[in-house]
Scaffold this motif. Structure first.
Motif, mmCIF file in Angstrom:
data_model
loop_
_atom_site.group_PDB
_atom_site.id
_atom_site.type_symbol
_atom_site.label_atom_id
_atom_site.label_comp_id
_atom_site.label_asym_id
_atom_site.label_seq_id
_atom_site.Cartn_x
_atom_site.Cartn_y
_atom_site.Cartn_z
ATOM 1 N N GLN A 56 0.822 -1.213 0.000
ATOM 2 C CA GLN A 56 0.000 0.000 0.000
ATOM 3 C C GLN A 56 0.858 1.266 0.000
ATOM 4 O O GLN A 56 0.591 2.209 -0.739
ATOM 5 N N HIS A 60 1.150 3.982 -2.958
ATOM 6 C CA HIS A 60 0.790 5.358 -2.634
ATOM 7 C C HIS A 60 1.922 6.305 -3.081
ATOM 8 O O HIS A 60 1.677 7.337 -3.725
ATOM 9 N N LYS A 125 1.503 -1.105 -8.835
ATOM 10 C CA LYS A 125 0.384 -0.268 -9.287
ATOM 11 C C LYS A 125 0.589 1.173 -8.827
ATOM 12 O O LYS A 125 1.368 1.428 -7.914
ATOM 13 N N SER A 127 -2.209 4.915 -8.678
ATOM 14 C CA SER A 127 -3.637 5.215 -8.802
ATOM 15 C C SER A 127 -4.072 5.358 -10.269
ATOM 16 O O SER A 127 -3.436 6.070 -11.057
ATOM 17 N N ILE A 143 -8.471 18.533 -11.041
ATOM 18 C CA ILE A 143 -7.577 17.620 -10.303
ATOM 19 C C ILE A 143 -7.447 18.088 -8.856
ATOM 20 O O ILE A 143 -7.585 17.305 -7.918
ATOM 21 N N LEU A 158 -5.880 7.878 7.464
ATOM 22 C CA LEU A 158 -4.575 7.199 7.504
ATOM 23 C C LEU A 158 -3.599 7.866 8.489
ATOM 24 O O LEU A 158 -2.566 7.303 8.810
ATOM 25 N N TYR A 166 4.063 5.542 8.649
ATOM 26 C CA TYR A 166 3.061 5.882 7.620
ATOM 27 C C TYR A 166 2.105 6.943 8.185
ATOM 28 O O TYR A 166 1.810 7.951 7.530
ATOM 29 N N GLU A 177 -2.295 18.608 1.146
ATOM 30 C CA GLU A 177 -3.390 18.255 0.229
ATOM 31 C C GLU A 177 -4.577 19.195 0.417
ATOM 32 O O GLU A 177 -5.329 19.464 -0.518
ATOM 33 N N PRO A 225 -10.386 -7.414 -2.210
ATOM 34 C CA PRO A 225 -9.784 -8.544 -1.502
ATOM 35 C C PRO A 225 -9.019 -8.125 -0.240
ATOM 36 O O PRO A 225 -8.872 -8.933 0.673
ATOM 37 N N ASN A 226 -8.559 -6.879 -0.186
ATOM 38 C CA ASN A 226 -7.680 -6.496 0.928
ATOM 39 C C ASN A 226 -8.381 -5.779 2.076
ATOM 40 O O ASN A 226 -7.825 -5.683 3.175
ATOM 41 N N PHE A 286 -12.585 0.727 -14.783
ATOM 42 C CA PHE A 286 -11.620 0.733 -13.678
ATOM 43 C C PHE A 286 -10.603 -0.401 -13.834
ATOM 44 O O PHE A 286 -9.392 -0.177 -13.799
HETATM 45 N N1 FAQ Z 1 -5.829 2.539 -8.733
HETATM 46 O O1 FAQ Z 1 -8.500 -4.689 -2.170
HETATM 47 P P1 FAQ Z 1 -8.403 -3.286 -2.670
HETATM 48 C C1 FAQ Z 1 -3.083 11.297 -4.611
HETATM 49 C C2 FAQ Z 1 -6.002 -2.089 -6.601
HETATM 50 S S1 FAQ Z 1 -2.631 9.871 -3.870
HETATM 51 C C3 FAQ Z 1 -5.048 1.462 -8.964
HETATM 52 O O2 FAQ Z 1 -9.521 -2.372 -2.337
HETATM 53 P P2 FAQ Z 1 -6.564 -1.796 -1.000
HETATM 54 C C4 FAQ Z 1 -2.360 12.564 -4.273
HETATM 55 C C5 FAQ Z 1 -5.386 -2.421 -5.254
HETATM 56 O O3 FAQ Z 1 -4.062 -1.940 -5.177
HETATM 57 C C6 FAQ Z 1 -3.667 8.617 -4.617
HETATM 58 N N2 FAQ Z 1 -5.193 0.293 -8.307
HETATM 59 O O4 FAQ Z 1 -6.983 -2.688 -2.268
HETATM 60 C C7 FAQ Z 1 -2.188 13.369 -5.476
HETATM 61 C C8 FAQ Z 1 -5.475 -3.927 -5.234
HETATM 62 O O5 FAQ Z 1 -4.451 -4.502 -6.026
HETATM 63 P P3 FAQ Z 1 -3.181 -5.277 -5.345
HETATM 64 C C9 FAQ Z 1 -3.281 7.302 -4.121
HETATM 65 C C10 FAQ Z 1 -6.180 0.237 -7.381
HETATM 66 O O6 FAQ Z 1 -5.122 -1.568 -1.071
HETATM 67 C C11 FAQ Z 1 -3.200 14.205 -5.913
HETATM 68 C C12 FAQ Z 1 -6.767 -4.183 -5.999
HETATM 69 O O7 FAQ Z 1 -7.044 -3.036 -6.770
HETATM 70 N N3 FAQ Z 1 -3.717 7.127 -2.757
HETATM 71 O O8 FAQ Z 1 -3.982 11.220 -5.374
HETATM 72 C C13 FAQ Z 1 -7.015 1.323 -7.094
HETATM 73 O O9 FAQ Z 1 -7.123 -2.373 0.234
HETATM 74 C C14 FAQ Z 1 -3.019 14.983 -7.057
HETATM 75 C C15 FAQ Z 1 -7.922 -4.490 -5.055
HETATM 76 O O10 FAQ Z 1 -8.262 -3.306 -4.265
HETATM 77 C C16 FAQ Z 1 -3.357 6.055 -2.043
HETATM 78 O O11 FAQ Z 1 -2.634 5.191 -2.505
HETATM 79 C C17 FAQ Z 1 -6.821 2.511 -7.814
HETATM 80 N N4 FAQ Z 1 -7.588 3.598 -7.644
HETATM 81 O O12 FAQ Z 1 -7.337 -0.414 -1.261
HETATM 82 C C18 FAQ Z 1 -0.987 13.329 -6.169
HETATM 83 C C19 FAQ Z 1 -3.887 6.013 -0.627
HETATM 84 N N5 FAQ Z 1 -7.878 0.950 -6.137
HETATM 85 O O13 FAQ Z 1 -2.367 -4.237 -4.678
HETATM 86 C C20 FAQ Z 1 -0.805 14.111 -7.305
HETATM 87 C C21 FAQ Z 1 -3.461 4.787 0.122
HETATM 88 C C22 FAQ Z 1 -7.587 -0.328 -5.836
HETATM 89 O O14 FAQ Z 1 -3.765 -6.244 -4.361
HETATM 90 C C23 FAQ Z 1 -1.825 14.956 -7.763
HETATM 91 N N6 FAQ Z 1 -4.029 3.573 -0.446
HETATM 92 N N7 FAQ Z 1 -6.582 -0.747 -6.594
HETATM 93 O O15 FAQ Z 1 -2.494 -5.909 -6.501
HETATM 94 C C24 FAQ Z 1 -5.237 3.070 -0.092
HETATM 95 O O16 FAQ Z 1 -5.975 3.649 0.686
HETATM 96 C C25 FAQ Z 1 -5.641 1.743 -0.680
HETATM 97 O O17 FAQ Z 1 -4.484 1.109 -1.155
HETATM 98 C C26 FAQ Z 1 -6.703 1.854 -1.806
HETATM 99 C C27 FAQ Z 1 -6.983 0.433 -2.346
HETATM 100 C C28 FAQ Z 1 -8.001 2.422 -1.274
HETATM 101 C C29 FAQ Z 1 -6.211 2.696 -2.977
#
Ligand code: FAQ
Length: 332
Positions: A56, A60, A125, A127, A143, A158, A166, A177, A225-226, A286
């Motif tokens: 994660q 991120h 991966k 986002s 954006i 978080l 983290y 942000e 799944p997670n 998606f």
């Molecule tokens: N994109 O079981 P879950 C930002 C994947 S920061 C791609 O629900 P999880 C700042 C997921 O990895 C944006 N893949 O997974 C900014 C998993 O695959 P894996 C990023 C995705 O981890 C702004 C599979 O699908 N933020 O924007 C996505 O429990 C402007 C199954 O999903 C973070 O990373 C997706 N959208 O929940 C920068 C926040 N969604 O790894 C520049 C921290 C899901 O098993 C300009 N991360 N998948 O192969 C999280 O909160 C979580 O990791 C989630 C996904 C909610 C993203």
């Protein structure tokens, strides 16, 4: 606009362990997590917990640095010096967020080189949202407003994630942000109050970024799944669907306030739930973007690889400088 509110959740999921793990240590770990203690780098932790965190946090981090590209595209074309300075600062902040997050992941025993290699080879991966192009200046507003807005809603909880490094990285990231979200909304406000053409640009940007923003929160809970295990370990403090609903509830009135329309005919206030009902998300889109089939996915990874390769001389020079200093210090 957003508050640091937390909801305590502990979804049911079977504990994930490996046979070799000591049940006494595991029980102590589970008790600390349940008591909302932070787990620190040198503390014992189950391997699956470590692995989930590395996954994660590194994803991120990759999202932050790939996320610099769509906005970086508009730095030279920002409509005024003020807008250019603000956008430069924002894009630079995203690079800083990547840095804190890579550093947090490194405390779990993975190296920066390994993480970067995984990004470049397509194994890791980032986002889905950053695989869409920024076609007009209004996209920079969209954006900041929508993507940073979604990121804050996901990241505020978080700050209380169970892994200390983290959680601490998130505190500063959330403050920044919040500024990013406001600057984006302010761009949208200006466009929406401008000429008919500017207002059309703002509406068009909302039309294109709305659904991908809802996808940022990840698959629905029943197909995630997670989520159950991550909520149990308090890595995730809220589920994908809970956060998505919050985002819709907070963002729809913001669109209404500036006279632009969320592109969802099914959107309707539900008095009984005290929330908006909204239309079906195109999950096929998606998953296609997750598989690397997003409109500009290849371009994004290519840009990261090129930046890494053309920056090799900087890393070499920094290493040579560090070696020289170490050599001098040893000779003194
Ligand atoms: N994109 O079981 P879950 C930002 C994947 S920061 C791609 O629900 P999880 C700042 C997921 O990895 C944006 N893949 O997974 C900014 C998993 O695959 P894996 C990023 C995705 O981890 C702004 C599979 O699908 N933020 O924007 C996505 O429990 C402007 C199954 O999903 C973070 O990373 C997706 N959208 O929940 C920068 C926040 N969604 O790894 C520049 C921290 C899901 O098993 C300009 N991360 N998948 O192969 C999280 O909160 C979580 O990791 C989630 C996904 C909610 C993203």
């Amino acid at each position: 606009m957003y508050t640091t509110e937390l909801k305590d959740r502990n979804q049911k999921a079977a504990p994930v362990t490996t046979a070799a793990e000591d049940p006494v240590k595991l029980a102590a770990f589970e008790a600390r997590v349940a008591a909302d203690d932070f787990i620190e780098p040198k503390d014992w932790m189950p391997e699956a917990y470590r692995k989930t965190l590395v996954r994660q946090i590194s994803q991120h981090a990759h999202s932050e640095i790939v996320g610099m590209l769509p906005e970086g595209n508009w730095i030279t074309r920002a409509p005024s010096l003020r807008r250019k300075a603000v956008l430069l600062a924002k894009v630079q902040d995203e690079g800083g967020h990547g840095l804190y997050l890579y550093a947090a992941a490194e405390t779990l025993g993975t190296s920066r080189d390994e993480m970067i290699e995984a990004l470049h080879s397509g194994r890791a991966k980032y986002s889905t949202i950053f695989n869409y192009p920024t076609l007009t200046w209004a996209d920079i507003g969209a954006i900041g407003w929508l993507v940073d807005g979604a990121a804050i809603l996901n990241q505020v909880p978080l700050q209380r994630t169970s892994y200390g490094p983290y959680a601490r990285a998130m505190v500063r990231i959330c403050k920044e942000e919040s500024f990013h979200q406001r600057q984006g909304y302010e761009i949208m406000m200006a466009l929406a109050a401008g000429s008919p053409e500017q207002k059309r640009m703002a509406q068009n940007a909302l039309d294109r970024w709305w659904w991908p923003s809802l996808m940022m929160f990840g698959p629905p809970d029943e197909n995630s799944p997670n989520t159950a295990q991550s909520v149990r370990w308090r890595i995730k403090r809220e589920t994908n669907d809970e956060l998505r609903q919050k985002f819709v509830d907070v963002t729809v009135p913001q669109a209404e306030a500036i006279g632009i329309t969320v592109p969802d005919p099914a959107l309707k206030w539900n008095e009984a739930r005290g929330s908006y009902d909204f239309g079906a998300i195109d999950w096929d889109e998606f998953y296609a973007v997750v598989r690397g089939e997003g409109p500009v996915a290849k371009e994004r990874v290519k840009a990261r690889v090129e930046a890494w390769e053309s920056g090799a001389w900087v890393r070499e020079a920094a290493n040579a400088h560090a070696a020289k200093r170490a050599h001098r210090a040893a000779a003194e």
